[in-house]
Every structure is written in C-alpha cells, then in structure tokens.
Design a protein around this motif. Structure first.
Motif, short mmCIF file in Angstrom:
data_model
loop_
_atom_site.label_atom_id
_atom_site.label_comp_id
_atom_site.label_asym_id
_atom_site.label_seq_id
_atom_site.Cartn_x
_atom_site.Cartn_y
_atom_site.Cartn_z
N ASP A 76 0.84 -1.20 0.00
CA ASP A 76 0.00 0.00 0.00
C ASP A 76 0.88 1.25 0.00
O ASP A 76 1.36 1.70 1.05
CB ASP A 76 -0.92 -0.01 1.21
N ILE A 77 1.08 1.80 -1.18
CA ILE A 77 1.95 2.97 -1.33
C ILE A 77 1.38 4.17 -0.56
O ILE A 77 2.11 4.89 0.11
CB ILE A 77 2.14 3.32 -2.82
N ALA A 78 0.09 4.38 -0.66
CA ALA A 78 -0.53 5.53 0.00
C ALA A 78 -0.37 5.46 1.52
O ALA A 78 -0.05 6.46 2.16
CB ALA A 78 -2.00 5.63 -0.37
N ALA A 79 -0.57 4.29 2.09
CA ALA A 79 -0.41 4.14 3.54
C ALA A 79 1.02 4.40 3.96
O ALA A 79 1.28 5.04 5.00
CB ALA A 79 -0.85 2.74 3.97
N PHE A 80 1.97 3.92 3.17
CA PHE A 80 3.38 4.16 3.48
C PHE A 80 3.68 5.65 3.44
O PHE A 80 4.33 6.19 4.34
CB PHE A 80 4.27 3.40 2.49
N CYS A 81 3.20 6.33 2.41
CA CYS A 81 3.42 7.78 2.27
C CYS A 81 2.74 8.55 3.40
O CYS A 81 3.32 9.49 3.96
CB CYS A 81 2.91 8.27 0.93
N ASP A 82 1.52 8.16 3.74
CA ASP A 82 0.81 8.83 4.82
C ASP A 82 1.58 8.71 6.14
O ASP A 82 1.63 9.65 6.92
CB ASP A 82 -0.59 8.26 4.99
N ASP A 83 2.18 7.56 6.36
CA ASP A 83 2.96 7.36 7.57
C ASP A 83 4.20 8.24 7.56
O ASP A 83 4.61 8.74 8.61
CB ASP A 83 3.35 5.88 7.71
N LEU A 84 4.80 8.46 6.40
CA LEU A 84 5.98 9.32 6.31
C LEU A 84 5.67 10.78 6.65
O LEU A 84 6.50 11.47 7.23
CB LEU A 84 6.57 9.27 4.89
N VAL A 85 4.50 11.25 6.29
CA VAL A 85 4.17 12.67 6.45
C VAL A 85 3.17 12.92 7.57
O VAL A 85 2.62 14.02 7.65
CB VAL A 85 3.65 13.27 5.12
N LYS A 86 2.96 11.95 8.43
CA LYS A 86 1.90 12.10 9.44
C LYS A 86 2.09 13.28 10.38
O LYS A 86 1.13 13.83 10.89
CB LYS A 86 1.75 10.80 10.24
N ASP A 87 3.32 13.71 10.63
CA ASP A 87 3.55 14.82 11.55
C ASP A 87 3.85 16.14 10.84
O ASP A 87 4.22 17.11 11.48
CB ASP A 87 4.72 14.48 12.48
N SER A 88 3.72 16.17 9.53
CA SER A 88 4.01 17.37 8.74
C SER A 88 2.73 18.06 8.32
O SER A 88 1.76 17.40 7.95
CB SER A 88 4.79 16.99 7.48
N PRO A 89 2.72 19.40 8.34
CA PRO A 89 1.53 20.09 7.85
C PRO A 89 1.40 19.91 6.34
O PRO A 89 2.38 20.02 5.61
CB PRO A 89 1.79 21.56 8.20
N THR A 90 0.21 19.59 5.90
CA THR A 90 -0.04 19.34 4.48
C THR A 90 -0.91 20.46 3.90
O THR A 90 -1.50 21.25 4.64
CB THR A 90 -0.74 18.00 4.26
N TYR A 91 -1.01 20.47 2.58
CA TYR A 91 -1.90 21.44 1.93
C TYR A 91 -3.34 21.22 2.35
O TYR A 91 -4.11 22.16 2.48
CB TYR A 91 -1.76 21.35 0.41
N ALA A 92 -3.71 19.97 2.59
CA ALA A 92 -5.06 19.67 3.05
C ALA A 92 -5.31 20.29 4.43
O ALA A 92 -6.40 20.81 4.69
CB ALA A 92 -5.28 18.16 3.10
N ASP A 93 -4.30 20.26 5.30
CA ASP A 93 -4.43 20.88 6.62
C ASP A 93 -4.62 22.39 6.50
O ASP A 93 -5.47 22.97 7.19
CB ASP A 93 -3.19 20.60 7.48
N VAL A 94 -3.84 23.01 5.64
CA VAL A 94 -3.94 24.46 5.44
C VAL A 94 -5.32 24.82 4.91
O VAL A 94 -5.96 25.77 5.38
CB VAL A 94 -2.84 24.96 4.49
N TYR A 95 -5.81 24.03 3.95
CA TYR A 95 -7.13 24.28 3.40
C TYR A 95 -8.20 24.12 4.46
O TYR A 95 -9.11 24.94 4.59
CB TYR A 95 -7.39 23.35 2.22
N GLN A 96 -8.11 23.06 5.24
CA GLN A 96 -9.10 22.80 6.29
C GLN A 96 -9.12 23.94 7.30
O GLN A 96 -10.19 24.37 7.73
CB GLN A 96 -8.79 21.47 6.99
N GLU A 97 -7.94 24.44 7.66
CA GLU A 97 -7.88 25.57 8.59
C GLU A 97 -8.50 26.82 7.98
O GLU A 97 -9.17 27.58 8.68
CB GLU A 97 -6.43 25.85 8.99
N SER A 98 -8.29 27.02 6.69
CA SER A 98 -8.82 28.23 6.06
C SER A 98 -10.34 28.21 5.98
O SER A 98 -10.97 29.26 6.10
CB SER A 98 -8.22 28.42 4.66
N ILE A 99 -10.94 27.05 5.78
CA ILE A 99 -12.41 27.03 5.69
C ILE A 99 -13.07 26.98 7.05
O ILE A 99 -14.25 27.30 7.17
CB ILE A 99 -12.92 25.87 4.80
#
Length: 108
Positions: A76-99
């Motif tokens: 599962d490539i996506a799960a591996f990637c998600d685990d790599l970036v779990k503690d980093s702010p993402t564009y999705a986080d920024v968008y969620q905060e903005s709305i």
C-alpha cells in the motif's frame, strides 16, 4: 529567491532525477507513484525538504541489500506515504484551517 538559487535548485533536481533513474525499474515505478501521491497530498515543504531524497536513499539501500521494493514499503503505497508525512503540515491541513476559520479573521 535569486537566479542563482533557481539554477542551483535545478541542478539539485536533475541530480535527484539521475539517482532515481539509476534504480531498478520496479523501484522507479514505485518512486514515481509515491512522488505523484505526495505532490497531491504531501507536506507543504515537499519540494525543498529532505523527504524525496530520503526516499531515494532508502531505496538505494534496499537495492544494495538485495531487497525488493515491496519488501521495503509493503503493498500500500498511500499508507506508506501517509505514515511518512503524518507529523508534517499538508496542503489539506492548510485548506481545512482556512475554511474553518472565522470569517474576516485574515483581515486582522
């Protein structure tokens, strides 16, 4: 950012690309899928940060030890990637905060 920084960035990106091309074909395919996924949902500092070169280094070590790419990251490539970036702010986080921010909060 000056012209020197842009040129140096391009040199580094080309060197990075050469490292990827030196990997076996199965590693290249998985790396490109990871890169595509991370550019869509990954951390804000992805282009400048150590994540992509770190993945290439990890893959180079896997090749050197004779392991297949699936042995390293799983199926599962996506799960591996998600685990790599779990503690980093993402564009999705920024968008969620903005709305979810109060209307007019940016104007202060």
């Amino acid at each position: 950012m000056g012209i020197h920084d842009i040129i140096e960035g391009k040199k580094q990106w080309r060197a990075h690309g050469a490292r990827v091309k030196a990997l076996p074909p199965d590693y290249q395919i998985v790396y490109k899928e990871m890169q595509k996924y991370l550019f869509k949902v990954g951390p804000i500092n992805l282009p400048d940060g150590p994540l992509l070169p770190g993945i290439v280094g990890f893959f180079e070590e896997g090749v050197a030890t004779g392991k297949g790419v699936v042995e390293l990251i799983g199926t599962d490539i996506a799960a591996f990637c998600d685990d790599l970036v779990k503690d980093s702010p993402t564009y999705a986080d920024v968008y969620q905060e903005s709305i979810s921010a109060e209307p007019g909060a940016d104007e202060k």
